[in-house]
Design a protein around this motif. Sequence first.
Motif, PDB file in Angstrom:
ATOM      1  N   VAL A   1       0.855  -1.189   0.000  1.00  0.00           N
ATOM      2  CA  VAL A   1       0.000   0.000   0.000  1.00  0.00           C
ATOM      3  C   VAL A   1       0.886   1.232   0.000  1.00  0.00           C
ATOM      4  N   ASP A   2       0.708   2.090  -0.997  1.00  0.00           N
ATOM      5  CA  ASP A   2       1.454   3.340  -1.051  1.00  0.00           C
ATOM      6  C   ASP A   2       0.672   4.380  -0.265  1.00  0.00           C
ATOM      7  N   ALA A   3       1.130   4.668   0.935  1.00  0.00           N
ATOM      8  CA  ALA A   3       0.485   5.677   1.778  1.00  0.00           C
ATOM      9  C   ALA A   3       1.454   6.816   2.094  1.00  0.00           C
ATOM     10  N   HIS A   4       2.412   7.021   1.197  1.00  0.00           N
ATOM     11  CA  HIS A   4       3.324   8.157   1.310  1.00  0.00           C
ATOM     12  C   HIS A   4       2.621   9.305   0.599  1.00  0.00           C
ATOM     13  N   PHE A   5       1.724   9.962   1.313  1.00  0.00           N
ATOM     14  CA  PHE A   5       0.772  10.894   0.720  1.00  0.00           C
ATOM     15  C   PHE A   5       1.394  12.109   0.045  1.00  0.00           C
ATOM     16  N   GLU A  18      -1.521  10.123  -7.164  1.00  0.00           N
ATOM     17  CA  GLU A  18      -1.194  11.532  -6.918  1.00  0.00           C
ATOM     18  C   GLU A  18      -1.188  11.796  -5.423  1.00  0.00           C
ATOM     19  N   GLN A  19      -0.757  12.991  -5.052  1.00  0.00           N
ATOM     20  CA  GLN A  19      -0.692  13.362  -3.643  1.00  0.00           C
ATOM     21  C   GLN A  19      -2.087  13.400  -3.030  1.00  0.00           C
ATOM     22  N   VAL A  20      -2.143  13.200  -1.712  1.00  0.00           N
ATOM     23  CA  VAL A  20      -3.409  13.235  -0.983  1.00  0.00           C
ATOM     24  C   VAL A  20      -3.346  14.392   0.012  1.00  0.00           C
TER      25      VAL A  20
END
Length: 164
Positions: free
Chosen positions: A26-30, A76-78
């Motif tokens: 999971v990519d959670a590097h926002f 994309e960024q969050v």
Amino acid sequence: RAGRTAFIITLARVLSETRAAHVAIVDAHFQHPGVARALAIQTECGLEAVLRDGECDPQAAVWNLNDHVTIVPLGEQVPAENKVAVRLQSVLRTLKHEFDLVLVDAGPWDEAAPPRALECRAVDAFVSIVRTAEVTANHVSAEDIAHTGMRWLGQSDTFVPAAN
């Protein structure tokens, strides 16, 4: 930029090749999503769409790379929103039921606060990835995450040079 994404992808690959576990990444590097870019995947519906008012069905954001590795990339960024942690918690809990291991690229631990992904309380353990040349005072320890309820599994040193 210390090698977190590369570490997670490599770990998933090793586990996949040995068939030791069915793994989700999971990519959670926002602020700086990188898993999709590292794997050359273009997403129309990534985790960011799931986290924004349910714009996307969570299953549409899941990409099966092979029989043993699945990713949930950010396209994309969050932006910082209160509901992000709650929605991410739901996604992570669903993945925990479907996979043997869920690896989360949560981004850097800022001295002021932990990564936002860790606010969701669906993470069991934490591994710190750091550059060997950095001052150890900036490294995360078991004491730093004790209040989160997670276990600190340790630290992996990388030799990635700091950006100039």
